[in-house]
Design an enzyme around this catalytic site. Sequence first.
Site, PDB file in Angstrom:
ATOM      1  N   ALA A   1       0.833  -1.147   0.005  1.00 25.45           N
ATOM      2  CA  ALA A   1      -0.057  -0.102  -0.223  1.00 25.45           C
ATOM      3  C   ALA A   1       0.868   1.353  -0.019  1.00 25.45           C
ATOM      4  CB  ALA A   1      -0.727  -0.063   1.184  1.00 25.45           C
TER       5      ALA A   1
ATOM      6  N   ASP B   1      10.266  -6.359  -3.600  1.00 25.78           N
ATOM      7  CA  ASP B   1       9.421  -6.773  -2.463  1.00 25.78           C
ATOM      8  C   ASP B   1       9.165  -8.314  -3.047  1.00 25.78           C
ATOM      9  OD1 ASP B   1       6.888  -7.554  -1.245  1.00 25.78           O
ATOM     10  OD2 ASP B   1       6.254  -5.391  -1.207  1.00 25.78           O
TER      11      ASP B   1
ATOM     12  N   ARG C   1      -6.526  -1.067  -1.451  1.00 24.93           N
ATOM     13  CA  ARG C   1      -5.740  -0.050  -0.831  1.00 24.93           C
ATOM     14  C   ARG C   1      -4.429   0.182  -1.792  1.00 24.93           C
ATOM     15  NH1 ARG C   1      -4.997  -4.352   1.923  1.00 24.93           N
ATOM     16  NH2 ARG C   1      -3.342  -4.739   2.805  1.00 24.93           N
TER      17      ARG C   1
ATOM     18  N   LYS D   1       4.375  -8.278  -6.803  1.00 22.40           N
ATOM     19  CA  LYS D   1       3.887  -6.863  -6.337  1.00 22.40           C
ATOM     20  C   LYS D   1       4.870  -5.959  -7.159  1.00 22.40           C
ATOM     21  CE  LYS D   1       1.545  -7.418  -2.078  1.00 22.40           C
ATOM     22  NZ  LYS D   1       1.389  -6.923  -0.819  1.00 22.40           N
TER      23      LYS D   1
ATOM     24  N   ASN E   1       6.941  -4.507   8.701  1.00 25.72           N
ATOM     25  CA  ASN E   1       7.430  -5.151  10.106  1.00 25.72           C
ATOM     26  C   ASN E   1       8.711  -4.609  10.547  1.00 25.72           C
ATOM     27  OD1 ASN E   1       9.758  -7.024   9.434  1.00 25.72           O
ATOM     28  ND2 ASN E   1       8.449  -7.077   7.554  1.00 25.72           N
TER      29      ASN E   1
ATOM     30  N   CYS F   1      -0.406 -20.144  30.834  1.00 23.93           N
ATOM     31  CA  CYS F   1      -1.580 -20.877  31.580  1.00 23.93           C
ATOM     32  C   CYS F   1      -2.994 -20.344  31.413  1.00 23.93           C
ATOM     33  CB  CYS F   1      -0.981 -20.814  33.188  1.00 23.93           C
ATOM     34  SG  CYS F   1      -1.324 -19.421  33.939  1.00 23.93           S
TER      35      CYS F   1
END
EC number: 6.2.1.45
Length: 1055
Positions: free
Chosen positions: A477, A503, A514, A527, A576, A631
């Site tokens: 995007a 990419d 988008r 891409k 990221n 847990c």
Amino acid sequence: MLESVSSSSPVKKRRIDITSDNSSISAPGSSSDVHMASSGNSNGQDIDEDLHSRQLAVYGRETMRRLFASNVLISGMHGLGAEIAKNLILAGVKSVTLHDEKSVELWDLSSNFVFSEDDIGKNRADASVAKLQDLNNAVVVSSLTSSLTKEHLSPFQVVVFSDISLEKAIEFDDYCHSHQPPIAFVKADVRGLFGSVFCDFGPEFAVLDVDGEEPHTGIIASISNENNAFISCVDDERLEFEDGDLVVFSEVEGMTELNDGKPRKIKSSRPYSFTLEEDTTGYGTYVKGGIVTQVKQTKLLNFKPLREALTDPGDFLFSDFAKFDRPPLLHLAFQALDRFASEAGRFPVAGSEEDAQQIISIATSINAGLQGDLKVENVDHKLLRSFSFGARAVLNPMAAMFGGIVGQEVVKACSGKFHPLFQFFYFDSVESLPSEPLDSSDIAPRNSRYDAQISVFGAKFQKKLEDARVFTVGSGALGCEFLKNMALMGVSCGNQGKLTVTDDDIIEKSNLSRQFLFRDWNIGQAKSTVAASAAAAINPKFNVEALQNRVGAETENVFDDAFWENLTVVVNALDNVNARLYVDSRCLYFQKPLLESGTLGAKCNTQMVIPHLTENYGASRDPPEKQAPMCTVHSFPHNIDHCLTWARSEFEGLLEKTPAEVNAYLSSPVEYTNSMMSAGDAQARETLERIVECLDKEKCENFQDCLNWARLRFEDYFVNRVKQLIYTFPEDAATSTGAPFWSAPKRFPRPLQYSSSDPSLLNFITATAILRAETFGIPVPEWTKNPKEAAEAVDSVIVPDFEPRKDAKIVTDEKATSLTTASVDDATVINDLIAKLERCRHNLSPDFRMKPVQFEKDDDTNYHMDVISGLANMRARNYSIPEVDKLKAKFIAGRIIPAIATSTAMATGLVCLELYKVLDGGHKVEAYRNTFANLALPLFSMAEPVPPKVVKHRDMAWTVWDRWVLKGNPTLREVLQWLEDKGLNAYSISCGSCLLFNSMFPRHKERMDKKVVDLARDIAKVELPPYRHHLDVVVACEDQDDNDVDIPLVSIYFK
């Protein structure tokens, strides 16, 4: 005329029926001047979840329904109009009508991505229709080329004007404001490096959700019986309530009067408690339990019409507090520009001092008639001069930024989602101008597509843009928007320029809402390749190379030293943190500017990383996200996120990891079993137990076996495990301190009772069986689609009775990182399991392999989300936690990052305004801006970047940006002497993780006359590829007073 564009909408795998207006838009004007592009899916009868999943995560279904029923008019199709239209068409409004009476000029190609040189002379609206329609066939895109009248506006829910006189705007806004129902009116202007927005959504506009955040909740620990009751909550998470918030209560035991669903007001809020405007003296005594949940309140806004707001604008929305006095001046400037244009019949000429003086004179005159806070004390002539010089130009970065802001305001007007801009917003980026004064001849037109930009920045600066060598990392995007922006700006469009984009991802359907350079026929393609090709179509002179390499240590042979050294600037378009940190480290090492940005729903941020001026990206980190204890997830969940985390883990364990372990064993039995015996721990034992189960007693030969397995798995998860838990910890159990074990936030569970008459249970078991069959390569029979036959098959499964174990061990320690406990018998058990495995293997055909199922969230036909949402909701039912639909489950379990086109466009516009500064090369740190924005509020917060930390020694100073270079292939002795000459005693030199020298080791003195590069090869075993001319060493030093001195990385050049 009728544009020939396909009217068929993309095939949808999943549809959700919604109710909306099915009538087609009443096209304004006569048939001769209305141009329809596509009937498409104009009625908005369904939401394509595959396409809009990231947008749904931001807006929700109800907002999407309202969008799908909204008709929007955009008047003025220069660059800003095109950007607004793009964002709204991607969002999926019902229709967009484009209005413009003017023709395309070469000048327009600086900012409008839909125009090409072939469009020059055509009507701007007509020329825009076909390419904008391509963005989303489900939206009706049409054009209107005649003069607008007030009556034209009545079919629309929102009208946007980006090229209109103030007089006409007041006339239209008066009509919209008094219309029943009111028509939302937006006026937006981009003039050079200055921009403005005005919104009027009518006299009583209801904001249904002011911030778009999930309602805050708290788990109650105690409630007092008093006037203004005091309520404390468990302290695992801070409360996000504010004074005056309304809240509702549920599941309260004892003081049940609070469970009536009535909203109650918080009087005073603290981090883990609050007081309530409620007298609980006569209520029952609180016993335990309870959830408190914020109630989102509708807010009514009374907008003033433009006629009134001009002289009584109220509070301006600030963006940069270093310019807190700027909005009133720009309010004046835009009025002066409108008066100049209406009197002269044109905009001021770039570089014309006469026109600039006229603007200053008009502004001064208007200001003289003002009173109170609106009157500007000092009219800044220099700023108004810059304003006048660029007034005719629409710059792409400004259009992108304001296209995002205005697009979001239109969505708010259509839906009531998020707080509108109330009512004026002014912005400027005069800091982006070249640091050296411009000569009037330099800004004269060149008969070039960049003439509008040249009129602001000059032809010499344009050459800098064209010769830039840019590395864009990512083409999702953000990457698509960056490529479009830079193609329009002329970045890397000269003979010396080049843009490299990389990419490693391929295009998926969910990208199309988008990532606007992609079309449905590009799904499955790379891409970067598609984005580069689409950007080159915007500007044929764009020198762009597309790669499919991930940027990281493993691709340093592709992105080698020469590649990085040759760059002008790096633009990150990543999703990221780890990749960002790696690129940051490379930019730091090679001293290259890095322009960083990111989005999260309606929020966006930008960070400028400029060599020697600012700190680097990795200098500051966000705190890690809080993880629920293991847990809690496995035995004591208290919200749906815990249930979905557990469900995703179980899905991957059962259907991906175990089949993969089976295949690893069958491919190399000896090596696999040897590694397990070497490990000899509880984890190895557990892995082998799962493999033995899979190939022995749980091995499936036909679909009925798979159904049996799924039914027994249901019994194990939601009946037997719960029975064991409440046997081990009964409802009245106490902790070692005597406190109730089942106190908040723990929720006491109840086992489920299977019934085929419950479709959710039957669907879960059927879906689970289908995926189990997939792992074994077993065909799925047709009868699974018949609920009656499926129910009969499930009911035929024999379910053994369950007896709780007295010696069961259930982990309750919140700090535990594993649920598997070690045993002294692990090695013996592992040997027995390996013997069983060998027997199982001999009963299998040599070519038997399982098929691991890798979780894929974006395919609603693969049953993955059916199983995960089923697992999570059954578990939620055990613990009386509210269940969620499959879409919400997909957002959480699929870890979907909410994303919309508007915030993406805004972020890239802001970054490209900074790119001007970087490529100019003469700006100080005060000129740069980092930004955080939240379009939902709306909030804009711009600040000067933080400078890097400076280390000083003697008369030297350095920062993290510095790297000391030593050439001539020196010996170790020469390196030590070189440092000693700087007043530094080196006591340790390392390369990678290996020590080349330490003054404490006498034998290291034998290395003194060896070349450092030879030591690195011989001792550190460094492999230096042919393209590498140097190696880096880390040196630990002391000064003459034995104080440690943190010096830069030292690069030893051996070639």
